[in-house]
Scaffold this active site. Structure first.
Site, PDB file in Angstrom:
ATOM      1  N   GLU A  43       0.823  -1.206   0.000  1.00 41.12           N
ATOM      2  CA  GLU A  43       0.000   0.000   0.000  1.00 41.12           C
ATOM      3  C   GLU A  43       0.861   1.260   0.000  1.00 41.12           C
ATOM      4  OE1 GLU A  43      -3.048   0.308  -0.599  1.00 41.12           O
ATOM      5  OE2 GLU A  43      -3.637  -1.786  -0.491  1.00 41.12           O
ATOM      6  N   TYR A 126      -5.861   6.291   5.001  1.00 36.89           N
ATOM      7  CA  TYR A 126      -6.020   5.337   3.893  1.00 36.89           C
ATOM      8  C   TYR A 126      -5.256   4.044   4.154  1.00 36.89           C
ATOM      9  CZ  TYR A 126      -5.157   2.788  -0.323  1.00 36.89           C
ATOM     10  OH  TYR A 126      -5.023   1.757  -1.214  1.00 36.89           O
ATOM     11  N   ASP A 144      -9.199   5.948  -1.504  1.00 38.64           N
ATOM     12  CA  ASP A 144      -8.101   6.623  -2.195  1.00 38.64           C
ATOM     13  C   ASP A 144      -8.669   7.280  -3.456  1.00 38.64           C
ATOM     14  OD1 ASP A 144      -8.627   4.466  -3.825  1.00 38.64           O
ATOM     15  OD2 ASP A 144      -6.541   3.828  -4.023  1.00 38.64           O
TER      16      ASP A 144
END
Length: 345
Positions: A43, A126, A144
């Site tokens: 991520e 996020y 996102d």
């Protein structure tokens, strides 16, 4: 603006998305096992790097640092070296720091608590939501750019995504369609739809599993969403570097951590006036940051004597780097490109 988001029963939309995902979801290495560590690393890397561009870097990074322990015990310089090519090097510094936090505060285990994740260096809402949902299957929408786009188009919602509360606002929308028992799959499916189908330009709407329910599609306004009113005003800045070399070596030093390009290597940014007559060429390159347009002038200096090089090294605290050892050091991309293009490295 009143939209259908005010009606709460959208879980059937989430189920459509999951059925599509089971057949069409991207096969990615970090999805094969729900390792919190691999999900966290992926991520961070892919938040600002496309999958196609960053996959080789991801695989190389996790091969060298396969666990939190490996990452935490490495030197910062080595972590930066394995981050080379991904840009935004502050992400690598934050990852390294966060890995040490995990070792010191959580016995080497990625925390499964949302607030604990937010305490890690470089982890925002996020990434915390992505790890919580994908690794631990907890109902946290990972909002996102992809989810902003899909949700704003689906609901024909004109909420400004540049607002500070946009993440929470669109998280609430996502929760209305998220099947709670498959939160991680839902987030990954939405990421895939946003990346592969519901793209910023030229969206392939008819391939989308929810296009018949999409309000923006039904009224022909897909490209009007999402709404982003606040425009980034980029500052213009110029940097001058002085590239002193002897044909086999050059001089550079490591930057501090106070500004951009933290801890990367750079060329001298100033020279004693008496050496200005040694400049024989100037190479100019432009580089863009999110908030800054940078013009870089690299002035090439011809060596006059060995004493000149030694004096520069002593006065300016630079170190001598052999051209054939350059890959052992992490330079900002425009300086690395200069070295490769100008000296055929």
């Amino acid at each position: 603006m009143e939209t259908s988001k005010q009606y709460p029963d959208f879980v059937h939309i989430g189920m459509k998305i999951l059925l599509w995902f089971e057949k069409n979801g991207r096969k990615l290495p970090f999805r094969e096992e729900k390792s919190p560590y691999f999900i966290w690393i992926s991520e961070v890397i892919f938040q600002q790097t496309r999958i196609q561009q960053g996959m080789e870097h991801y695989l190389r990074f996790v091969e060298r640092f396969p666990t939190v322990q490996h990452l935490a015990s490495a030197t910062e310089d080595e972590v930066m070296l394995y981050w080379k090519g991904l840009g935004y090097y502050s992400r690598a510094i934050n990852l390294h720091h966060a890995a040490q936090q995990i070792m010191n505060d959580y016995s080497g285990e990625i925390p499964s608590d949302y607030r604990a994740l937010l305490r890690l260096k470089g982890v925002g809402k996020y990434i915390a939501s992505a790890v919580m949902s994908i690794a631990f299957n907890q109902p946290y929408p990972a909002v996102d750019g992809n989810l902003y786009r899909v949700l704003s188009r689906f609901f024909c919602d004109d909420y400004d995504i540049s607002q500070s509360k946009a993440f929470d606002y669109f998280s609430e929308l996502a929760m209305r369609m998220m099947p709670m028992e498959r939160a991680g799959d839902f987030n990954e499916a939405m990421m895939d739809i946003g990346a592969e189908i519901c793209t910023p330009k030229n969206p392939r709407c008819t391939l989308c599993p929810i296009h018949t329910d999409c309000m923006a599609y039904s009224v022909g306004k897909v490209l009007e969403f999402p709404i982003k009113k606040k425009k980034i005003v980029k500052k213009k800045e110029t940097i001058d570097y002085f590239f002193l070399h002897d044909g086999q070596s050059f001089w550079a030093k490591q930057r501090g951590k106070e500004t951009f390009w933290k801890s990367l290597y750079e060329f001298p940014s100033s020279i004693p006036e008496k050496y200005s007559e040694m400049i024989y060429d100037t190479y100019q390159v432009r580089h863009q940051f999110t908030h800054k347009d940078l013009t870089i002038n690299i002035h090439l200096l011809e060596r006059k004597s060995e004493e000149t090089l030694e004096e520069m090294s002593i006065m300016e605290h630079f170190e001598k780097i052999d051209f054939d050892k350059m890959d052992n050091f992490s330079f900002p991309k425009p300086l690395q490109d200069f070295l490769r293009n100008k000296f055929s490295l």
